[in-house]
Motif scaffolding. Structure first.
Motif, PDB file in Angstrom:
ATOM      1  N   VAL A  78       0.832  -1.205   0.000  1.00 44.60           N
ATOM      2  CA  VAL A  78       0.000   0.000   0.000  1.00 44.60           C
ATOM      3  C   VAL A  78       0.864   1.251   0.000  1.00 44.60           C
ATOM      4  N   ALA A  79       1.919   1.245   0.800  1.00 48.18           N
ATOM      5  CA  ALA A  79       2.776   2.415   0.906  1.00 48.18           C
ATOM      6  C   ALA A  79       3.438   2.763  -0.426  1.00 48.18           C
ATOM      7  N   SER A  80       3.774   1.753  -1.223  1.00 51.07           N
ATOM      8  CA  SER A  80       4.401   2.036  -2.520  1.00 51.07           C
ATOM      9  C   SER A  80       3.439   2.757  -3.450  1.00 51.07           C
ATOM     10  N   GLU A  81       2.153   2.383  -3.402  1.00 50.39           N
ATOM     11  CA  GLU A  81       1.159   3.083  -4.224  1.00 50.39           C
ATOM     12  C   GLU A  81       1.067   4.550  -3.820  1.00 50.39           C
ATOM     13  N   ALA A  82       1.120   4.794  -2.498  1.00 44.51           N
ATOM     14  CA  ALA A  82       1.088   6.176  -2.013  1.00 44.51           C
ATOM     15  C   ALA A  82       2.354   6.912  -2.424  1.00 44.51           C
ATOM     16  N   LYS A 135      -0.275   3.438   7.113  1.00 45.96           N
ATOM     17  CA  LYS A 135      -0.060   4.650   7.923  1.00 45.96           C
ATOM     18  C   LYS A 135       0.990   5.577   7.345  1.00 45.96           C
ATOM     19  N   THR A 136       1.789   5.097   6.395  1.00 42.94           N
ATOM     20  CA  THR A 136       2.892   5.904   5.879  1.00 42.94           C
ATOM     21  C   THR A 136       2.939   5.841   4.360  1.00 42.94           C
ATOM     22  N   ASP A 137       3.570   6.850   3.768  1.00 43.74           N
ATOM     23  CA  ASP A 137       3.775   6.867   2.323  1.00 43.74           C
ATOM     24  C   ASP A 137       5.168   6.365   1.964  1.00 43.74           C
ATOM     25  N   ALA A 138       5.939   5.958   2.972  1.00 42.88           N
ATOM     26  CA  ALA A 138       7.314   5.494   2.750  1.00 42.88           C
ATOM     27  C   ALA A 138       7.368   3.972   2.888  1.00 42.88           C
ATOM     28  N   PRO A 139       7.502   3.239   1.799  1.00 43.92           N
ATOM     29  CA  PRO A 139       7.547   1.772   1.875  1.00 43.92           C
ATOM     30  C   PRO A 139       8.664   1.265   2.783  1.00 43.92           C
ATOM     31  N   LEU A 140       9.830   1.915   2.730  1.00 48.67           N
ATOM     32  CA  LEU A 140      10.951   1.477   3.549  1.00 48.67           C
ATOM     33  C   LEU A 140      10.627   1.610   5.030  1.00 48.67           C
ATOM     34  N   GLY A 141       9.834   2.633   5.378  1.00 47.67           N
ATOM     35  CA  GLY A 141       9.440   2.806   6.773  1.00 47.67           C
ATOM     36  C   GLY A 141       8.555   1.675   7.255  1.00 47.67           C
TER      37      GLY A 141
END
Length: 284
Positions: free
Chosen positions: A101-105, A200-206
């Protein structure tokens, strides 16, 4: 006053973002191929290590599963699971469930998916199922490759047990299936952490790093013997309960307790992910 909601003819929310479409998208990504390559390469790395260093020997007169690694292909596959379950297999689970999900964001494509329109619950469900499916595939890939490599190098034979005795190849295969299934269930907590953080985040690495980090914290806490019986509530405390399946007579109590703990944590984390994402303002 009544509100009318107009939809396009033929539109069905349940048919948006089909699983096969999401699976193809995720499978073609470079990180999926790289992770698969790493897991497939591990048996060859261990094979070379044993060839260079010689056959594993006992330490302190104690015979462990590692000492039987070269006894047969089944033993080699079991050892690959043993050395990977604690950390290496955590990474693909966190990657496939935390990056989705974060990667899409991060690509600013999440809002366009929702505007397609793909219902939020449907989007999360598709991504979660695919993420878990790829995680399971990663856990199956490792022992399958290890079994093939080990059988070619050490021969096809029974699973020699460190405690004495052996399991015939058919029984050994069944037990390894149980082991893989339990390892997958024990990693559901990491999957839940990664998926929740991904919403919760837009950073996939996070999201990926956070899930791996919290899993490591759980392992550290389990090593603190001063916690006593409180460690029974830590998923990490039961991560190697699968060893009870690699016995002449399998013992199920540890795996049952570990499954209950892991599934409980995972369901709570998945619920938090769906609940939070349903209320989130998606701007990326």
């Amino acid at each position: 006053m009544s509100t009318l909601t107009e939809v396009a003819p033929g539109y069905q929310a349940g048919r948006t973002l089909p699983l096969r479409v999401e699976l193809v998208r995720q499978f073609k990504r470079r990180r999926t191929l790289v992770m698969g390559g790493i897991l497939a390469a591990l048996p060859f790395v261990l094979l070379i290590a044993f060839a260079i260093g010689g056959e594993p020997g006992g330490r302190n007169d104690q015979v462990t599963l590692m000492d039987t690694a070269t006894a047969s292909g089944a033993n080699f596959a079991a050892v690959n699971l043993f050395v990977s379950a604690g950390f290496l297999l955590v990474i693909p689970v966190a990657l496939f469930c935390g990056d989705t999900v974060a990667s899409e964001a991060g690509w600013s494509s999440l809002r366009y998916l929702l505007a397609a329109p793909v219902p939020r619950a449907r989007l999360l469900w598709s991504k979660l199922v695919v993420g878990l499916g790829l995680s399971l595939a990663a856990m199956v890939l490792l022992p399958v490759v290890a079994l093939a490599v080990g059988s070619a190098a050490y021969g096809w034979g029974p699973l020699e047990l460190p405690t004495g005795g052996s399991l015939d190849p058919a029984t050994a295969a069944q037990r390894l299936v149980i082991v893989v299934g339990y390892v997958f269930v024990s990693q559901l907590v990491t999957a839940g952490l990664a998926f929740w953080l991904s919403t919760k985040t837009d950073a996939p690495l996070g999201a990926v790093g956070g899930a791996v980090g919290l899993t490591i914290v759980g392992n550290v806490l389990d090593a603190v013997t001063a916690l006593g019986d409180w460690r029974d509530f830590l998923p990490a405390h039961w991560q190697f309960a699968w060893a009870d399946a690699v016995q002449p007579t399998p013992e199920w109590s540890g795996m049952i307790q570990g499954t209950a703990v892991s599934v409980t944590y995972a369901l709570v984390l998945f619920a938090l992910a769906f609940r939070g994402f349903a209320r989130k303002d998606v701007v990326s």
